[in-house]
Design an enzyme around this catalytic site. Structure first.
Site, PDB file in Angstrom:
ATOM      1  N   SER A  69     -26.622 -57.341 -94.190  1.00  0.00           N
ATOM      2  CA  SER A  69     -27.459 -57.532 -93.005  1.00  0.00           C
ATOM      3  C   SER A  69     -26.763 -58.364 -91.939  1.00  0.00           C
ATOM      4  CB  SER A  69     -28.781 -58.206 -93.393  1.00  0.00           C
ATOM      5  OG  SER A  69     -28.544 -59.472 -93.999  1.00  0.00           O
ATOM      6  N   THR A  71     -61.528 -44.437 -59.949  1.00  0.00           N
ATOM      7  CA  THR A  71     -61.834 -44.100 -61.337  1.00  0.00           C
ATOM      8  C   THR A  71     -61.450 -42.638 -61.518  1.00  0.00           C
ATOM      9  OG1 THR A  71     -64.111 -43.413 -60.863  1.00  0.00           O
ATOM     10  CG2 THR A  71     -63.764 -45.740 -61.398  1.00  0.00           C
ATOM     11  N   HIS A  72     -60.965 -42.285 -62.698  1.00  0.00           N
ATOM     12  CA  HIS A  72     -60.461 -40.934 -62.956  1.00  0.00           C
ATOM     13  C   HIS A  72     -59.338 -40.562 -61.987  1.00  0.00           C
ATOM     14  CE1 HIS A  72     -64.031 -40.257 -65.523  1.00  0.00           C
ATOM     15  NE2 HIS A  72     -64.691 -40.876 -64.562  1.00  0.00           N
ATOM     16  N   SER A 115     -30.476 -39.834 -56.612  1.00  0.00           N
ATOM     17  CA  SER A 115     -30.261 -38.588 -57.346  1.00  0.00           C
ATOM     18  C   SER A 115     -28.796 -38.167 -57.208  1.00  0.00           C
ATOM     19  CB  SER A 115     -31.161 -37.487 -56.788  1.00  0.00           C
ATOM     20  OG  SER A 115     -30.742 -36.213 -57.227  1.00  0.00           O
ATOM     21  N   LYS A 143     -33.244 -38.751 -52.212  1.00  0.00           N
ATOM     22  CA  LYS A 143     -34.133 -39.313 -53.224  1.00  0.00           C
ATOM     23  C   LYS A 143     -33.950 -40.820 -53.383  1.00  0.00           C
ATOM     24  CE  LYS A 143     -36.502 -37.610 -55.806  1.00  0.00           C
ATOM     25  NZ  LYS A 143     -36.093 -37.006 -57.082  1.00  0.00           N
ATOM     26  N   ASN A 175     -35.492 -43.079 -56.435  1.00  0.00           N
ATOM     27  CA  ASN A 175     -36.270 -42.946 -57.658  1.00  0.00           C
ATOM     28  C   ASN A 175     -36.719 -44.306 -58.194  1.00  0.00           C
ATOM     29  OD1 ASN A 175     -35.825 -40.151 -57.636  1.00  0.00           O
ATOM     30  ND2 ASN A 175     -33.894 -40.378 -58.739  1.00  0.00           N
ATOM     31  N   GLU A 182     -40.246 -46.527 -64.331  1.00  0.00           N
ATOM     32  CA  GLU A 182     -40.236 -45.427 -65.307  1.00  0.00           C
ATOM     33  C   GLU A 182     -39.667 -45.889 -66.641  1.00  0.00           C
ATOM     34  OE1 GLU A 182     -39.837 -41.750 -62.105  1.00  0.00           O
ATOM     35  OE2 GLU A 182     -38.090 -42.360 -63.273  1.00  0.00           O
ATOM     36  N   TYR A 207     -40.455 -61.377-103.327  1.00  0.00           N
ATOM     37  CA  TYR A 207     -39.446 -60.837-102.414  1.00  0.00           C
ATOM     38  C   TYR A 207     -38.959 -59.469-102.863  1.00  0.00           C
ATOM     39  CZ  TYR A 207     -35.365 -60.299 -99.493  1.00  0.00           C
ATOM     40  OH  TYR A 207     -34.460 -59.810 -98.587  1.00  0.00           O
ATOM     41  N   GLN A 260     -35.456 -56.628 -95.666  1.00  0.00           N
ATOM     42  CA  GLN A 260     -34.279 -56.758 -94.810  1.00  0.00           C
ATOM     43  C   GLN A 260     -34.424 -55.889 -93.566  1.00  0.00           C
ATOM     44  OE1 GLN A 260     -30.254 -57.247 -96.561  1.00  0.00           O
ATOM     45  NE2 GLN A 260     -29.777 -55.297 -95.579  1.00  0.00           N
ATOM     46  N   LYS A 276     -35.828 -57.421 -89.495  1.00  0.00           N
ATOM     47  CA  LYS A 276     -35.230 -58.176 -88.395  1.00  0.00           C
ATOM     48  C   LYS A 276     -34.826 -57.337 -87.202  1.00  0.00           C
ATOM     49  CE  LYS A 276     -33.782 -61.267 -91.936  1.00  0.00           C
ATOM     50  NZ  LYS A 276     -34.433 -60.311 -92.862  1.00  0.00           N
TER      51      LYS A 276
END
Length: 463
Positions: free
Chosen positions: A23, A155-156, A277, A283, A285, A290, A317, A322, A325
């Protein structure tokens, strides 16, 4: 050096097993906690007579040298050492000799990793709390400047009622307040010290666990050794808390993506936090929002992965843990970076009051106010008022107008029960400020919400 645990083994481990079993490629991140735990453990061993003062000093000096080597990138993390605990202990023995072999008296790697990982989780919890406080403060500063900025409440994802932009930002802020409360509760619930329970049943050395708990800043030692070495609830608590934060960030990111589009143009994300882009030169973006939205799935996956690891384990244990983490490390790093960059995006974006107002002037946002006027001033039952308002909306639609643009005489002519004064209630600002109940969008109520949250933050910072 032979394995520190290898006395009963006749054959060496294969390279494949070393790779599969180790590990240290990821748990090296726990080195500070491992050295701190070893110092406190050795101090306790000295107190109960296992170590002399001279031996304690040698161990602490050796651990300090190891810490400096790690900080200076001079330490060799060898996969043959398996984990950070064995790596540091092996290095200590090489440095100070036989005395270093006494350090592991009265402890196991089982309680050692439980301590190191819990300390990491608790520290990460506090660090993320501070990032949330910073983000909430940024949101409140934005909200203060926009308690009169009218925008369409939805709303919606359809136009519903006029609200102010500050009110919407306070709604975001409330999510992070709950996240802070969750983290605070998780911290208190898990602030108990695992060290000194041994492999799974305690030790015969009369470990002074109260002393170690106090020195390490815990409330108290854990109560049951078997539970202690098998417990990963503290890690799952953090993963759940971070998943909730990720979900809240994702919802905000979705609105930032929408609001930065040409269809809305409520905000403009700084060029410093946008990309272009490869084929379309026009563009711009919103990649940061995102990505923030997308990272939520990664964080959710880490929570489910550890739940899946833990669900079938017998108590005490098991090596399966292991797998805990990397999930926690990844979620902590993902959420920390997400909170930092979201804060910067919010601090640098521009806000268009004009476009928000223009969008609020379509969709008949004051229709509910018209229905309320018919109930309150004209004595009409709400269901009938609802029906009349619908007819007036249809009339406005036929003229390609919002109802707030209709003349009062027009509305009086649509139904004889409508009284004069109706035009005033259709004003968007009046409509917004009419919602003056506790928690409402009226500017005065939004200001109170901001002040209440600011007081809460101030009190939180004083704790």
């Amino acid at each position: 050096m032979a394995k520190l645990w290898g006395g009963r083994f006749q054959a060496e481990n294969t390279k494949l097993l070393e790779q599969f079993n180790a590990s240290i490629p990821f748990d090296y991140k726990l080195w500070k906690y491992d050295i701190l735990g070893s110092k406190i453990h050795s101090k306790m061993l000295c107190k109960i007579g296992v170590l002399s003062e001279e031996e304690l000093m040698l161990i602490h000096q050796g651990l300090d040298r190891i810490a400096k080597d790690i900080q200076d990138n001079l330490f060799n993390f060898d996969i043959a050492d398996e984990d950070i605990h064995m790596a540091i202990e092996s290095a200590l023995i090489r440095d100070i000799g036989e005395v270093g072999k006494k350090l592991h008296t009265a402890r196991s790697r089982n309680d050692q990793v439980a301590l190191d990982f819990r300390l990491y989780v608790l520290d990460s919890n506090q660090q993320i709390q501070q990032l949330l406080i910073t983000l909430m403060q940024t949101l409140l500063e934005i909200a203060k400047d926009h308690i009169h900025t009218i925008m369409p409440g939805m709303t919606h994802l359809q136009h519903a009622q006029p609200v102010n932009f500050g009110f919407h930002i306070v709604a975001w802020c409330m999510n992070f307040k709950r996240d802070l409360e969750r983290l605070s509760n998780s911290y208190a619930r898990n602030n108990y010290m695992p060290l000194g329970v041994g492999a799974m049943a305690g030790t015969p050395y009369k470990n002074d666990r109260d002393m170690m708990a106090k020195d390490l800043g815990f409330i108290a030692p854990t109560l049951n050794a078997m539970d202690t070495v098998s417990d990963r609830d503290f890690a799952l608590d953090l993963l759940y808390d971070l998943s909730m934060i990720a979900m809240h960030i994702s919802r905000i990111a979705e609105e930032l993506v929408l609001w930065s589009s040409y269809e809305f143009k409520f905000i403009d994300i700084s060029d410093a936090y946008a990309t272009g882009s490869s084929i379309m030169p026009q563009k711009k973006n919103p990649d940061v929002p995102e990505l923030l939205r997308g990272k939520s799935g990664r964080v959710f996956g880490n929570l489910f992965a550890l739940l899946s690891v833990m669900k079938g384990l017998p108590f005490a244990y098991n090596k399966d843990t292991q797998e805990d983490k990397e999930r926690v490390f990844d979620s902590v790093e993902t959420i920390s970076l997400s909170l930092e960059i979201l804060n910067e995006v919010l601090n640098t974006m521009s806000i268009s009051k004009e476009n928000m107002l223009r969008m609020a002037q379509v969709g008949h946002l004051s229709a509910t106010d018209l229905a309320d006027f018919l109930v309150r001033e004209c004595g009409i039952a709400f269901r009938e008022a609802h029906h009349i308002t619908g007819k007036i909306v249809a009339y406005a639609e036929s003229k390609n107008q919002d109802i707030s643009m209709l003349d009062e005489e027009e509305m009086l002519g649509l139904d004889s029960r409508i009284k004069k004064g109706v035009k005033a209630v259709l004003n968007l600002e009046a409509s917004m400020n009419a919602r003056d109940s506790i928690g409402g969008t009226a500017s005065i109520q939004t200001q109170k919400q901001i002040e209440t949250l600011q007081e809460w933050i101030n009190h939180y910072n004083e704790k």
